[in-house]
Design a protein around this motif. Structure first.
Motif, PDB file in Angstrom:
ATOM      1  N   ILE A   9      27.502  57.809   3.384  1.00 33.41           N
ATOM      2  CA  ILE A   9      26.386  56.883   3.186  1.00 33.41           C
ATOM      3  C   ILE A   9      26.074  56.152   4.482  1.00 33.41           C
ATOM      4  O   ILE A   9      24.911  55.983   4.866  1.00 33.41           O
ATOM      5  CB  ILE A   9      26.722  55.867   2.069  1.00 33.41           C
ATOM      6  N   ALA A  10      27.127  55.726   5.173  1.00 36.15           N
ATOM      7  CA  ALA A  10      26.934  54.981   6.420  1.00 36.15           C
ATOM      8  C   ALA A  10      26.339  55.864   7.504  1.00 36.15           C
ATOM      9  O   ALA A  10      25.330  55.506   8.125  1.00 36.15           O
ATOM     10  CB  ALA A  10      28.262  54.385   6.886  1.00 36.15           C
ATOM     11  N   TYR A  11      26.944  57.041   7.748  1.00 36.49           N
ATOM     12  CA  TYR A  11      26.525  57.760   8.952  1.00 36.49           C
ATOM     13  C   TYR A  11      25.152  58.399   8.841  1.00 36.49           C
ATOM     14  O   TYR A  11      24.402  58.427   9.816  1.00 36.49           O
ATOM     15  CB  TYR A  11      27.596  58.740   9.438  1.00 36.49           C
ATOM     16  N   ILE A  12      24.759  58.908   7.677  1.00 36.99           N
ATOM     17  CA  ILE A  12      23.426  59.512   7.622  1.00 36.99           C
ATOM     18  C   ILE A  12      22.349  58.448   7.791  1.00 36.99           C
ATOM     19  O   ILE A  12      21.292  58.712   8.370  1.00 36.99           O
ATOM     20  CB  ILE A  12      23.203  60.331   6.329  1.00 36.99           C
ATOM     21  N   ASN A  13      22.614  57.249   7.308  1.00 39.40           N
ATOM     22  CA  ASN A  13      21.620  56.183   7.417  1.00 39.40           C
ATOM     23  C   ASN A  13      21.607  55.558   8.803  1.00 39.40           C
ATOM     24  O   ASN A  13      20.539  55.396   9.404  1.00 39.40           O
ATOM     25  CB  ASN A  13      21.878  55.123   6.342  1.00 39.40           C
ATOM     26  N   HIS A  14      22.761  55.201   9.339  1.00 42.66           N
ATOM     27  CA  HIS A  14      22.711  54.549  10.652  1.00 42.66           C
ATOM     28  C   HIS A  14      22.409  55.540  11.771  1.00 42.66           C
ATOM     29  O   HIS A  14      21.842  55.165  12.799  1.00 42.66           O
ATOM     30  CB  HIS A  14      23.949  53.696  10.923  1.00 42.66           C
ATOM     31  N   ASP A  15      22.737  56.820  11.569  1.00 45.55           N
ATOM     32  CA  ASP A  15      22.379  57.802  12.591  1.00 45.55           C
ATOM     33  C   ASP A  15      20.876  58.060  12.599  1.00 45.55           C
ATOM     34  O   ASP A  15      20.291  58.324  13.657  1.00 45.55           O
ATOM     35  CB  ASP A  15      23.140  59.114  12.366  1.00 45.55           C
ATOM     36  N   LEU A  16      20.239  57.986  11.436  1.00 44.73           N
ATOM     37  CA  LEU A  16      18.777  58.070  11.399  1.00 44.73           C
ATOM     38  C   LEU A  16      18.169  56.878  12.129  1.00 44.73           C
ATOM     39  O   LEU A  16      17.223  57.024  12.912  1.00 44.73           O
ATOM     40  CB  LEU A  16      18.289  58.113   9.950  1.00 44.73           C
ATOM     41  N   ASP A  17      18.708  55.704  11.891  1.00 42.15           N
ATOM     42  CA  ASP A  17      18.226  54.499  12.563  1.00 42.15           C
ATOM     43  C   ASP A  17      18.356  54.638  14.077  1.00 42.15           C
ATOM     44  O   ASP A  17      17.429  54.312  14.835  1.00 42.15           O
ATOM     45  CB  ASP A  17      19.025  53.295  12.059  1.00 42.15           C
ATOM     46  N   ASP A  18      19.500  55.139  14.542  1.00 40.68           N
ATOM     47  CA  ASP A  18      19.702  55.336  15.979  1.00 40.68           C
ATOM     48  C   ASP A  18      18.783  56.417  16.532  1.00 40.68           C
ATOM     49  O   ASP A  18      18.300  56.321  17.666  1.00 40.68           O
ATOM     50  CB  ASP A  18      21.163  55.700  16.265  1.00 40.68           C
ATOM     51  N   ALA A  19      18.539  57.469  15.751  1.00 34.67           N
ATOM     52  CA  ALA A  19      17.647  58.540  16.205  1.00 34.67           C
ATOM     53  C   ALA A  19      16.218  58.028  16.371  1.00 34.67           C
ATOM     54  O   ALA A  19      15.503  58.422  17.303  1.00 34.67           O
ATOM     55  CB  ALA A  19      17.684  59.709  15.219  1.00 34.67           C
ATOM     56  N   GLU A  20      15.816  57.134  15.478  1.00 35.39           N
ATOM     57  CA  GLU A  20      14.496  56.530  15.626  1.00 35.39           C
ATOM     58  C   GLU A  20      14.455  55.617  16.842  1.00 35.39           C
ATOM     59  O   GLU A  20      13.468  55.586  17.585  1.00 35.39           O
ATOM     60  CB  GLU A  20      14.132  55.759  14.354  1.00 35.39           C
ATOM     61  N   ARG A  21      15.531  54.880  17.069  1.00 32.15           N
ATOM     62  CA  ARG A  21      15.592  54.004  18.244  1.00 32.15           C
ATOM     63  C   ARG A  21      15.522  54.836  19.534  1.00 32.15           C
ATOM     64  O   ARG A  21      14.950  54.392  20.536  1.00 32.15           O
ATOM     65  CB  ARG A  21      16.896  53.190  18.202  1.00 32.15           C
ATOM     66  N   ALA A  22      16.098  56.021  19.515  1.00 32.71           N
ATOM     67  CA  ALA A  22      16.111  56.874  20.693  1.00 32.71           C
ATOM     68  C   ALA A  22      14.808  57.648  20.877  1.00 32.71           C
ATOM     69  O   ALA A  22      14.615  58.302  21.905  1.00 32.71           O
ATOM     70  CB  ALA A  22      17.280  57.858  20.604  1.00 32.71           C
ATOM     71  N   GLY A  23      13.906  57.600  19.877  1.00 32.59           N
ATOM     72  CA  GLY A  23      12.648  58.325  19.988  1.00 32.59           C
ATOM     73  C   GLY A  23      12.746  59.778  19.602  1.00 32.59           C
ATOM     74  O   GLY A  23      11.793  60.545  19.785  1.00 32.59           O
TER      75      GLY A  23
END
Length: 335
Positions: free
Chosen positions: A184-198
């Motif tokens: 639950i944590a990694y799929i959500n926060h990794d999406l958030d980081d991927a958006e931050r990275a463009g």
């Protein structure tokens, strides 16, 4: 008069259901110890993990993106803390043991390598004995911490740390919660980081994810956590409803195809193998250069095992600094 530990153990008779692990009567350790008058056995494990060196090093280990430029990308430490909070929320709502849940969550990634899963894959290829981070996490708490004495954690905590990836051997419901909370944590926060990275933009995720889980990180996590609690309450298994299971499966597949295997996001990972191999070969060829506690492990468990332990415990920055020091000529000038 009862001690604070005894009062807490008594309170657990009502706070922790029969499906959970109660501290009273649990907490077998490889080396027996006198009970702490203040803390239950699992609270003691939480403290031991939080204060160990491997836990502090997690702040300088990659979660997904190697060497990101920015202060807000997740590290292995922030991932661990997010897993812990999600797991404790579920555990409390299901009347399971929050302290055991927290101990497992805080210790689950202690054995992770530098450079995230790229480092894990590299060491698995380099070391003849194979390398899996969940097994190394157990080795950290059993063998490597405290100058080789280990943390002497409870059996329930150790089992949860070992099975957080595969679920084998089967542990407690608290361990099952940590395993699901990790995803639950990694799929959500990794999406958030991927958006931050463009790499991704908000709204790129599949429609089923937006419709069933939500359009924001916090809403998605809340939706999944709420579903897990409602679906699992009163049962001896931790699971999600069919609708949410389907959405999370699509979400996970999307993350693997668009982020975890994205050539832009993972473009630097091809360098990880050669860096770790160079350092690993250096120390196997120069065992006297190992720190004293790892030289002792080499005498007892073999040189390759000791070097693998040492390299896997390094932070990203330390690996790069050592590689530059060992293999890249220093600049100099004539005076």
């Amino acid at each position: 008069m009862a001690t604070p530990r005894e009062e807490r153990e008594y309170a657990e008779l009502s706070l922790v259901s029969a499906l959970g692990v109660r501290a009273s009567g649990a907490g077998d350790r490889e080396t027996p110890e006198e009970p702490c008058p203040l803390r239950t056995c699992f609270q003691r494990d939480v403290d031991r993990i939080t204060h160990c060196k491997a836990f502090r090093r997690l702040k300088h280990k990659t979660q997904v993106f190697l060497q990101p430029e920015g202060d807000h990308y997740r590290t292995r430490l922030t991932h661990t803390l997010e897993v812990s909070r999600i797991a404790r929320t579920i555990s409390r709502a299901l009347r399971l043991n929050e302290d055991l849940t927290e101990a497992i969550a805080l210790g689950h990634d202690l054995g992770h390598t530098p450079f995230g899963h790229a480092g894990e894959r590299a060491l698995n290829e380099i070391y003849s004995g194979g390398f899996r981070h969940y097994e190394q996490s157990l080795r950290v708490v059993d063998r490597l911490e405290k100058d080789g004495r280990g943390l002497n954690l409870c059996r329930e905590t150790r089992t949860g740390i070992l099975n957080h990836t595969t679920g084998t051997p089967r542990g407690s419901l608290e361990a099952d919660i940590v395993r699901l909370s990790d995803k639950i944590a990694y799929i959500n926060h990794d999406l958030d980081d991927a958006e931050r990275a463009g790499i991704l933009a908000p709204g790129d995720e599949p429609a089923i994810v937006r419709e069933r889980l939500g359009e924001r990180n916090s809403r998605r996590i809340n939706a999944i956590v709420t579903d897990v609690i409602e679906t699992s309450r009163g049962r001896d298994v931790i699971l999600m409803s069919p609708d949410v299971t389907e959405a999370v499966g699509v979400f996970t597949d999307f993350m693997y195809s668009e982020v975890y295997k994205n050539p832009v996001a993972k473009g630097e990972e091809s360098k990880v193998h050669d860096i770790l191999l160079g350092i690993w070969r250096y120390y196997t060829g120069h065992p006297d250069a190992l720190p004293e506690d790892y030289r002792r492990i080499a005498d007892e468990d073999g040189l390759e095992r000791a070097v693998t332990d040492y390299v896997s415990g390094m932070t990203d920055k330390y690996v790069i600094d050592r590689y530059l020091e060992l293999f890249v000529p220093r600049s100099w000038q004539v005076r």
